[in-house]
Design a protein around this motif. Sequence first.
Motif, PDB file in Angstrom:
ATOM      1  N   THR A 276       0.821  -1.113   0.006  1.00 24.60           N
ATOM      2  CA  THR A 276      -0.072  -0.292  -0.105  1.00 24.60           C
ATOM      3  C   THR A 276       0.792   1.023   0.013  1.00 24.60           C
ATOM      4  OG1 THR A 276      -0.060   0.125   2.443  1.00 24.60           O
ATOM      5  CG2 THR A 276      -1.809  -1.352   1.180  1.00 24.60           C
ATOM      6  N   ILE A 277       0.519   2.313  -0.918  1.00 32.61           N
ATOM      7  CA  ILE A 277       1.211   3.475  -0.953  1.00 32.61           C
ATOM      8  C   ILE A 277       0.206   4.773  -0.631  1.00 32.61           C
ATOM      9  CG2 ILE A 277       2.875   4.863  -2.498  1.00 32.61           C
ATOM     10  CD1 ILE A 277       3.434   2.029  -4.076  1.00 32.61           C
ATOM     11  N   ASP A 278       0.738   5.541   0.305  1.00 36.46           N
ATOM     12  CA  ASP A 278      -0.165   6.629   0.634  1.00 36.46           C
ATOM     13  C   ASP A 278       0.610   7.991   0.574  1.00 36.46           C
ATOM     14  OD1 ASP A 278      -2.589   8.118   1.059  1.00 36.46           O
ATOM     15  OD2 ASP A 278      -2.689   7.467   3.095  1.00 36.46           O
ATOM     16  N   THR A 280       2.772   9.558  -1.107  1.00 39.90           N
ATOM     17  CA  THR A 280       3.926   9.384  -1.568  1.00 39.90           C
ATOM     18  C   THR A 280       4.429   9.714  -2.784  1.00 39.90           C
ATOM     19  OG1 THR A 280       4.292   7.310  -0.041  1.00 39.90           O
ATOM     20  CG2 THR A 280       5.688   7.752  -1.893  1.00 39.90           C
ATOM     21  N   CYS A 283       8.489   6.614  -6.125  1.00 41.45           N
ATOM     22  CA  CYS A 283       8.664   5.290  -5.363  1.00 41.45           C
ATOM     23  C   CYS A 283       9.028   4.075  -6.363  1.00 41.45           C
ATOM     24  CB  CYS A 283       7.528   4.662  -4.470  1.00 41.45           C
ATOM     25  SG  CYS A 283       7.675   3.272  -3.699  1.00 41.45           S
ATOM     26  N   THR A 298      -2.776   2.195  -4.178  1.00 41.99           N
ATOM     27  CA  THR A 298      -2.002   3.271  -3.966  1.00 41.99           C
ATOM     28  C   THR A 298      -3.327   4.466  -3.778  1.00 41.99           C
ATOM     29  OG1 THR A 298      -2.582   3.898  -6.519  1.00 41.99           O
ATOM     30  CG2 THR A 298      -0.178   2.823  -5.678  1.00 41.99           C
ATOM     31  N   SER A 299      -2.706   5.634  -3.193  1.00 40.89           N
ATOM     32  CA  SER A 299      -3.884   6.827  -2.698  1.00 40.89           C
ATOM     33  C   SER A 299      -3.043   7.895  -2.547  1.00 40.89           C
ATOM     34  CB  SER A 299      -4.650   6.428  -1.396  1.00 40.89           C
ATOM     35  OG  SER A 299      -5.249   7.450  -1.060  1.00 40.89           O
ATOM     36  N   SER A 301      -0.917   9.462  -4.651  1.00 40.67           N
ATOM     37  CA  SER A 301       0.505   9.356  -4.703  1.00 40.67           C
ATOM     38  C   SER A 301       0.793   9.474  -6.074  1.00 40.67           C
ATOM     39  CB  SER A 301       1.062   7.843  -4.303  1.00 40.67           C
ATOM     40  OG  SER A 301       0.910   7.725  -2.608  1.00 40.67           O
ATOM     41  N   ILE A 304       4.898   6.605  -9.471  1.00 41.48           N
ATOM     42  CA  ILE A 304       5.284   5.207  -8.721  1.00 41.48           C
ATOM     43  C   ILE A 304       5.679   4.464  -9.807  1.00 41.48           C
ATOM     44  CG2 ILE A 304       4.300   3.450  -7.242  1.00 41.48           C
ATOM     45  CD1 ILE A 304       4.519   6.115  -5.843  1.00 41.48           C
ATOM     46  N   GLN A 322      -1.397   7.610 -13.183  1.00 43.95           N
ATOM     47  CA  GLN A 322      -1.997   8.510 -12.141  1.00 43.95           C
ATOM     48  C   GLN A 322      -3.267   9.431 -12.811  1.00 43.95           C
ATOM     49  OE1 GLN A 322       2.685   9.808 -11.835  1.00 43.95           O
ATOM     50  NE2 GLN A 322       1.368  11.321 -11.565  1.00 43.95           N
TER      51      GLN A 322
END
Length: 342
Positions: A276-278, A280, A283, A298-299, A301, A304, A322
């Motif tokens: 999970t990526i929040d 950010t 990455c 993802t949220s 962010s 990535i 995105q």
Amino acid sequence: PVRICVENIQEFRDKNRIARYFNHLNAVADGIPALGWPVIENGAHHYVQDLSKAFEFFGNKVLKEYKGKQAIHVEWVDSFQTFLGDLELYVKKHHINGLNWPVDNEAGIEEPEQTQNSHDETPETTETPEQKNTSNNHLNSIFSGVRLKPVVKSETPIQKLNLADSNPNPLVESGDIQQNLVKKPKPSRSQLMGYKWIVEHYEDNHDIVIEANQKQTVNIFGCKGSIIYIKGKVANVAIDSCQKTAVVFESILCACEIINCLSVEVKSLFFVPTITIDLTFGCQLYLNKESLGCSIITSKSSAINILLPDEENGMKEIPLPQQFVTKLVNDGISTMTPFLFK
């Protein structure tokens, strides 16, 4: 004091991460430290310029969200950006070599008119360099919020000498003004507390090794420019508020969480079921063949990228989308990625 106000703003931002206007809070928290420019000795305008760019990053997100919808948010971003730009020009013009008092009215401040009688009664005096330094120190003391020592009106030469030896700045009780405003670095540590590993506040350290087991979790917080290697199979890994940091782990039972990070790299040597990526920005996810079936959530962010093993080129890079296209279908919605990400 400005330092305490800035810390309160940043603390308020951290406590309201799920707020509707979180981008607004981020923008203010990144731009408001520009008010601390008086403690910068040389090139204070560059300091203001850097923080203006930091504000611009989240300000652009606000503009993207509200442009053409609610003008008040656009006006707010423009006014704050204009304020930082004007502050930079002012500092560059009048205080490029550090905070100083205007001499011979060089700042263009209008002086009150004096009648001939008042001029005759009050003789004109010239400010000595010692008096200028005292005034400058007095402003520094007010700015830092430290308590002033009472001024002794009558001092013998011996008393003055002893006072100068004990404290080079007779007005400031707690020492250097810049040390009061700049945050002291927090001590780094890697410590096992129960079943939780705490790894925090490392800077430019490439030799951090954590040996854990499947009953333990690893929490990594506030690291910069470091490399962290986690040996063994662990229950969970959380990476929070890290910058330019690389984390390498072997296997994870539950999930790897990446929160509020900037330019980080995460590499899985064996298996991880969920990532999970929040909040950010930047990455790089390195996955091996055993992790190809993992779920990536993802949220809020951007930037990535996933790097997968490729027999021909070694690694294959795939950017996470995105942008999304949403259509109304049968009283519902259908969301898909643009052709660019397919």
